[in-house]
Design an enzyme around this catalytic site. Structure first.
Site, short mmCIF file in Angstrom:
data_model
loop_
_atom_site.label_atom_id
_atom_site.label_comp_id
_atom_site.label_asym_id
_atom_site.label_seq_id
_atom_site.Cartn_x
_atom_site.Cartn_y
_atom_site.Cartn_z
N VAL A 11 -27.19 -28.00 -58.63
CA VAL A 11 -25.80 -28.32 -59.00
C VAL A 11 -25.34 -29.61 -58.33
O VAL A 11 -24.79 -30.49 -58.99
CB VAL A 11 -24.87 -27.14 -58.62
CG1 VAL A 11 -23.41 -27.57 -58.65
CG2 VAL A 11 -25.09 -25.99 -59.59
N LYS A 35 -35.85 -33.79 -48.39
CA LYS A 35 -35.30 -33.96 -49.74
C LYS A 35 -34.60 -35.30 -49.87
O LYS A 35 -34.78 -36.04 -50.84
CB LYS A 35 -34.31 -32.80 -50.00
CG LYS A 35 -33.91 -32.61 -51.42
CD LYS A 35 -32.94 -31.43 -51.56
CE LYS A 35 -33.60 -30.17 -52.04
NZ LYS A 35 -32.64 -29.12 -52.42
N PHE A 151 -20.34 -24.73 -64.36
CA PHE A 151 -20.87 -23.89 -65.44
C PHE A 151 -22.14 -24.47 -66.06
O PHE A 151 -22.62 -23.94 -67.07
CB PHE A 151 -19.81 -23.69 -66.53
CG PHE A 151 -18.58 -22.96 -66.05
CD1 PHE A 151 -18.56 -21.58 -66.01
CD2 PHE A 151 -17.48 -23.66 -65.59
CE1 PHE A 151 -17.45 -20.89 -65.55
CE2 PHE A 151 -16.36 -22.98 -65.12
CZ PHE A 151 -16.33 -21.60 -65.10
N ARG A 153 -25.93 -25.38 -67.08
CA ARG A 153 -27.15 -24.58 -67.17
C ARG A 153 -28.34 -25.45 -66.81
O ARG A 153 -28.43 -26.59 -67.29
CB ARG A 153 -27.36 -24.06 -68.62
CG ARG A 153 -26.31 -23.09 -69.10
CD ARG A 153 -26.35 -23.00 -70.62
NE ARG A 153 -26.05 -24.31 -71.24
CZ ARG A 153 -26.10 -24.56 -72.54
NH1 ARG A 153 -26.46 -23.62 -73.38
NH2 ARG A 153 -25.81 -25.76 -73.00
N ALA A 254 -33.00 -11.03 -77.37
CA ALA A 254 -33.62 -9.94 -76.59
C ALA A 254 -34.84 -10.48 -75.86
O ALA A 254 -35.53 -11.38 -76.35
CB ALA A 254 -34.01 -8.81 -77.53
N GLY A 259 -33.07 -13.35 -65.51
CA GLY A 259 -33.39 -13.70 -64.13
C GLY A 259 -32.59 -14.94 -63.77
O GLY A 259 -31.49 -15.13 -64.28
N CYS A 262 -28.60 -17.49 -60.90
CA CYS A 262 -27.18 -17.13 -60.97
C CYS A 262 -26.90 -15.69 -61.37
O CYS A 262 -26.31 -14.93 -60.60
CB CYS A 262 -26.46 -18.09 -61.92
SG CYS A 262 -26.39 -19.77 -61.26
N LYS A 323 -36.61 -19.55 -67.15
CA LYS A 323 -36.36 -19.99 -68.52
C LYS A 323 -37.04 -21.34 -68.70
O LYS A 323 -37.51 -21.92 -67.72
CB LYS A 323 -34.86 -20.06 -68.81
CG LYS A 323 -34.11 -21.12 -68.06
CD LYS A 323 -32.68 -21.21 -68.59
CE LYS A 323 -31.86 -22.20 -67.81
NZ LYS A 323 -30.49 -22.28 -68.25
N ARG A 330 -36.36 -18.74 -59.25
CA ARG A 330 -35.55 -17.69 -58.60
C ARG A 330 -35.33 -16.50 -59.56
O ARG A 330 -34.88 -16.68 -60.67
CB ARG A 330 -34.21 -18.29 -58.13
CG ARG A 330 -34.38 -19.18 -56.90
CD ARG A 330 -33.08 -19.82 -56.47
NE ARG A 330 -32.72 -20.96 -57.28
CZ ARG A 330 -31.70 -21.78 -57.01
NH1 ARG A 330 -30.94 -21.56 -55.96
NH2 ARG A 330 -31.44 -22.81 -57.79
N1 LIG Z 1 -28.39 -23.48 -60.36
C1 LIG Z 1 -27.50 -23.31 -61.33
O1 LIG Z 1 -27.83 -23.33 -62.52
C2 LIG Z 1 -26.05 -23.11 -60.99
C3 LIG Z 1 -25.09 -23.19 -62.01
C4 LIG Z 1 -23.75 -23.03 -61.69
C5 LIG Z 1 -23.39 -22.74 -60.39
N2 LIG Z 1 -24.33 -22.64 -59.41
C6 LIG Z 1 -23.91 -22.38 -58.04
O2 LIG Z 1 -23.93 -23.61 -57.32
C7 LIG Z 1 -24.31 -23.37 -55.96
C8 LIG Z 1 -25.53 -24.20 -55.62
O3 LIG Z 1 -26.61 -23.75 -56.39
P1 LIG Z 1 -27.97 -24.56 -56.53
O4 LIG Z 1 -28.80 -23.88 -57.54
O5 LIG Z 1 -27.64 -26.00 -56.69
O6 LIG Z 1 -28.58 -24.33 -55.06
P2 LIG Z 1 -29.83 -25.05 -54.38
O7 LIG Z 1 -30.42 -24.05 -53.47
O8 LIG Z 1 -30.66 -25.71 -55.42
O9 LIG Z 1 -29.17 -26.24 -53.52
C9 LIG Z 1 -28.40 -26.04 -52.38
C10 LIG Z 1 -28.62 -27.23 -51.44
O10 LIG Z 1 -27.67 -27.18 -50.40
C11 LIG Z 1 -28.27 -27.64 -49.22
N3 LIG Z 1 -27.46 -27.22 -48.08
C12 LIG Z 1 -27.23 -25.96 -47.63
N4 LIG Z 1 -26.37 -25.98 -46.59
C13 LIG Z 1 -26.03 -27.28 -46.39
C14 LIG Z 1 -25.15 -27.96 -45.47
N5 LIG Z 1 -24.43 -27.28 -44.56
N6 LIG Z 1 -25.05 -29.29 -45.54
C15 LIG Z 1 -25.75 -29.99 -46.46
N7 LIG Z 1 -26.59 -29.41 -47.37
C16 LIG Z 1 -26.71 -28.07 -47.32
C17 LIG Z 1 -29.68 -27.07 -49.28
O11 LIG Z 1 -30.57 -27.76 -48.44
C18 LIG Z 1 -30.00 -27.24 -50.77
O12 LIG Z 1 -30.63 -28.47 -51.01
C19 LIG Z 1 -24.51 -21.87 -55.84
O13 LIG Z 1 -23.33 -21.29 -55.39
C20 LIG Z 1 -24.80 -21.44 -57.27
O14 LIG Z 1 -24.43 -20.10 -57.50
C21 LIG Z 1 -25.65 -22.82 -59.68
#
Ligand SMILES: NC(=O)c1ccc[n+]([C@@H]2O[C@H](COP(=O)([O-])OP(=O)(O)OC[C@H]3O[C@@H](n4cnc5c(N)ncnc54)[C@H](O)[C@@H]3O)[C@@H](O)[C@H]2O)c1
Length: 432
Positions: A11, A35, A151, A153, A254, A259, A262, A323, A330
């Site tokens: 995100v 990273k 939101f 994907r 279906a 998974g 989220c 997907k 995850r």
């Molecule tokens: N992945 C999706 O499709 C998606 C879609 C909508 C919302 N979200 C939400 O967005 C949020 C992030 O999801 P994601 O999939 O991007 O997670 P992710 O695990 O891919 O990324 C999170 C990043 O945050 C970093 N991080 C953690 N703590 C930190 C800090 N204190 N300072 C700096 N960096 C830090 C981690 O090193 C990691 O790189 C979650 O709450 C998730 O539910 C995800």
């Protein structure tokens, strides 16, 4: 606007790059130094279509930079929190430790009026906690804490960010409203609806959306099981109900159970929040239970297609990510299905175009370099993830490579009549 994005994952990186592309000056921060180092060399930490080019362009044009520390927070107009909120071990609540840590970092560095925006998916009331953390550390800090759930994907993240169905913003401070409107101003051009509401409502909108979609998938999955029993076709049922505008055609495919990063954690967290509040969401609780059981049941279904006995059999698996068009493993159904196939005595050889992390997550699997290598010598092929390249396989070649022509298609990407005509024993979901 000067933007800092804390958390450079699926995100944070996409949102940061898109805000830069909107013309803002963005610093993406992550505590994962490796990273950040890779990003500075132009290497993407994730697979997301179009991301590499978008990042490169905005870096080249000087709008996007990467940092291992939050120094840029001092000069920022808006600081986004986009860190992970995984399930807390043991109880299913969202683990807010990363969000709280990010709030501490912001509190230490913030200067002048700053909008602090929670983009992570967080339980109702988390904005209050973020605000309390900042106020405790810096009582005089001039911050407005806003909720702006994301939101997008995975797999179509850039398009989703730039052309969303809506943007949801929860706030009270009118100055923050001005900043948020300015940040998303380019979306005015395509008339994206902006839903301004209070912070708690905004936080809940995100969970309610994910829970609804998870229930929709779970519903069609249960209907698929019924279709198999009574001799109906779930795809035609889905089309027949999806044309009703009140229902809509999306999320009616279906499959082996949802998974991903989220739905599993967000449905659990919402159910926990609701139970704690004394207002349980029984539909959501049921969906999480039904979905978990479904993923567990898939190996048995595969065994049944092979006459019940997997001992000594070789299974070719196509697709491991949760997907297509992402590398994200995850909560992928494959993580349930593959070990259960192995426990039933099968040898698994698998291919996924981007799911490289599977090598760390799945023991004893022979990972191969292409779909035809995965089917070679197999007693059955299981399609777990519907990558486009699996839709266009040379089926005659597949058949000639296999020990026995058995295909179990958990994503319904092939047509039963055609597969039978080609001489396959073919099983799919919710179709005769
Ligand atoms: N992945 C999706 O499709 C998606 C879609 C909508 C919302 N979200 C939400 O967005 C949020 C992030 O999801 P994601 O999939 O991007 O997670 P992710 O695990 O891919 O990324 C999170 C990043 O945050 C970093 N991080 C953690 N703590 C930190 C800090 N204190 N300072 C700096 N960096 C830090 C981690 O090193 C990691 O790189 C979650 O709450 C998730 O539910 C995800």
């Amino acid at each position: 606007m000067r933007v800092v994005m804390i958390g450079t994952g699926y995100v944070g990186l996409v949102s940061g790059a898109c805000f830069a592309d909107f013309g803002h000056d963005v610093t993406c921060v992550d505590k994962d130094e490796a990273k950040i180092a890779r990003l500075r060399e132009g290497v993407m930490p994730i697979y997301e279509p179009g991301l590499q080019a978008l990042v490169a362009r905005n870096v080249d044009e000087g709008r996007l930079t990467f940092s291992g520390d939050g120094a840029a927070i001092a000069a920022a107009d808006a600081v986004f929190i986009a860190v992970g909120t995984p399930s807390r071990r043991g109880d299913g609540h969202a683990d807010l430790s990363y969000v709280h840590a990010a709030a501490e970092d912001i509190a230490a560095l913030v200067e002048g009026f700053t909008v602090v925006v929670t983009k992570s998916t967080v339980p109702v009331g988390t904005g209050d906690e973020v605000e309390a953390i900042i106020r405790r550390a810096r009582p005089q800090a001039d911050v407005a804490v806003v909720s702006n759930p994301e939101f997008l994907r995975e797999g179509s993240a850039i398009e989703d960010f730039k052309r969303p169905d809506r943007v949801v913003v929860g706030l009270t401070d009118p100055r923050a409203r001005g900043v948020m409107a300015e940040l998303y101003r380019p979306l005015n051009l395509n008339e994206t609806p902006m839903v301004f509401t209070d912070r708690r409502t905004s936080e809940l909108i995100k969970y309610a959306a994910n829970a609804f979609l998870a229930m929709k998938i779970t519903f069609i999955n249960e209907v698929a099981d019924l279709c198999e029993t009574v001799g109906a076709d779930v795809q035609q049922v889905a089309r027949g109900i999806g044309l009703d505008k009140r229902i809509g055609p999306k999320f009616l495919h279906a499959g082996p159970g949802y998974g991903g990063s989220c739905f599993p954690k967000d449905t659990l967290a919402l159910a926990r929040t609701a139970a704690d509040a004394g207002a349980p969401l029984e539909l959501v609780e049921t969906a999480t239970r039904v979905n978990a059981a479904r993923k567990q049941a898939m190996a048995g279904r595969i065994a049944a297609a092979l006459g019940g006995d997997l001992a000594g059999k070789t299974i070719g698996v196509l697709g491991l990510t949760f997907k297509p068009n992402t590398d994200d493993m995850r909560e992928a159904p494959a993580l349930e299905i593959v070990p259960r196939l192995q426990a039933l005595g099968a040898r698994v050889q698998a291919f996924d175009p981007e799911g490289h992390e599977a090598r760390q997550l799945l023991a004893g699997v022979a990972f191969v370099e292409g779909p035809y290598e995965a089917v070679a010598g197999a007693d059955a092929v299981v399609i777990i993830t519907e990558w486009d390249q699996f839709r266009a396989l040379d089926l005659a070649r597949v058949k000639s490579l296999m020990r026995a022509p058995v295909v179990i298609d958990l994503r319904n990407i092939y047509r039963p009549e055609e597969m039978r005509r080609l001489g396959f024993t073919y099983a799919s979901i919710g179709r005769a």
